[in-house]
Design an enzyme around this catalytic site. Sequence first.
Site, PDB file in Angstrom:
ATOM      1  CE1 TYR A 135      71.350  47.158 100.574  1.00  0.00           C
ATOM      2  CE2 TYR A 135      71.926  47.026  98.256  1.00  0.00           C
ATOM      3  CZ  TYR A 135      71.392  46.457  99.384  1.00  0.00           C
ATOM      4  OH  TYR A 135      70.894  45.191  99.315  1.00  0.00           O
ATOM      5  CE  LYS A 189      64.999  46.840 115.606  1.00  0.00           C
ATOM      6  NZ  LYS A 189      64.181  45.718 116.129  1.00  0.00           N
ATOM      7  CG  ASP A 221      61.777  43.239 115.087  1.00  0.00           C
ATOM      8  OD1 ASP A 221      61.030  44.178 114.741  1.00  0.00           O
ATOM      9  OD2 ASP A 221      62.176  43.101 116.263  1.00  0.00           O
ATOM     10  CG  ASP A 245      68.499  43.111  99.547  1.00  0.00           C
ATOM     11  OD1 ASP A 245      68.167  42.692  98.429  1.00  0.00           O
ATOM     12  OD2 ASP A 245      69.446  42.636 100.199  1.00  0.00           O
ATOM     13  CG  ASP A 249      65.513  37.899  98.224  1.00  0.00           C
ATOM     14  OD1 ASP A 249      65.255  38.617  97.231  1.00  0.00           O
ATOM     15  OD2 ASP A 249      66.540  37.203  98.317  1.00  0.00           O
TER      16      ASP A 249
END
Length: 354
Positions: A135, A189, A221, A245, A249
């Site tokens: 970001y 990851k 994942d 992020d 959600d």
Amino acid sequence: MKICVLPGDGIGPEIMAEAVRVLQALELRCELSEALLGGCAVDATGDPYPQETQRLAQQADAVLLGAVGGPQWDGLPRGQRPERGLLAIRQDLGLFANLRPAILYPELANASTLKSEVVAGLDILIVRELTGDIYFGQPRGIETRDIDGRQERFAFNTMHYSESEIRRILRVAFEAAGRRNGKLCSVDKMNVLETTQLWRDVANETAADYPDVELSHMLVDNAAMQLVRNPRQFDVIVTGNMFGDILSDEAAMLTGSIGMLPSASLDANGKGLYEPCHGSAPDIAGRGLANPLATILSAAMMLRYTFALEDAALRIENAVKKVLAQGCRTADIHEPGMQELTTRAMGDAVLAAL
Ligand code: IPM
Ligand code: MG
């Protein structure tokens, strides 16, 4: 208690009005200031995080935010988009620790798209790092480059984390897990990305200071999959800005009622910005349809985390539970046979319950 109120765009002003009424009803000694952030700030000053807002936010002990953004600002250059205001205030105030609870209220069990036996009793906390990662990483940009003798557009971002950035967010997460069920899952990851290899190493090192918390690791994942397969295996999840992020959600949607979920973004000293997890919902703005409960619950989080007023926070949370039990519903969580209330009427119901 100095609180800077930023209603923002879309449904922001409507939901914020209800949260402010709830705060006032508690008769706490607080001093409220109001300022512009997001699209409304761009319209008024050309800047999504104007200097006056910056000054008031810096002076305040806590910031209460509605929501920012809307399609009318879509065409603007990146630096003037409403979301920039949000990213800028996070960075300016050093709000590195984002806490996003995903709680399924028993009264709203049917709102989830998942089977109720999968989500019943769900209570997860996502701890998302908020001021680093891809970001904010430099260099970044879009430019024209010579690629194999052809001029082409080329875009790039940089993902990076320092050890100290990772350690401080992990400490927040370990402490949160220690106050809950003592289970922390760190999501990365590491099979592909060096930044998250470092993340995993630092998580393992930090674990030594928290012997009562059980640390596990999961690749992002797989975490996305496990969240819909069996979300109750999680208690606290900690992850970086980008993965957080996305996963937050997903976790919010498990509850089926994103209009109910508050969040906190904290600095190193307990100062915080509190906002609902949902967005500015421009499609229903100004119509009294929005659910103010996530913003009201964000005010409760503010009382708990910044002002250590646990009793007042619980009073608000209990009032919200009570109105749900009474069958009060805004349109987003409406079910047949329930009372459908406007934003203001829901605020009234919470005030009455208080
Ligand atoms: C969020 C939002 C923001 C983010 C956007 C609006 C910049 O999606 O708070 O999750 O990506 O952090
Ligand atoms: Mg998001």
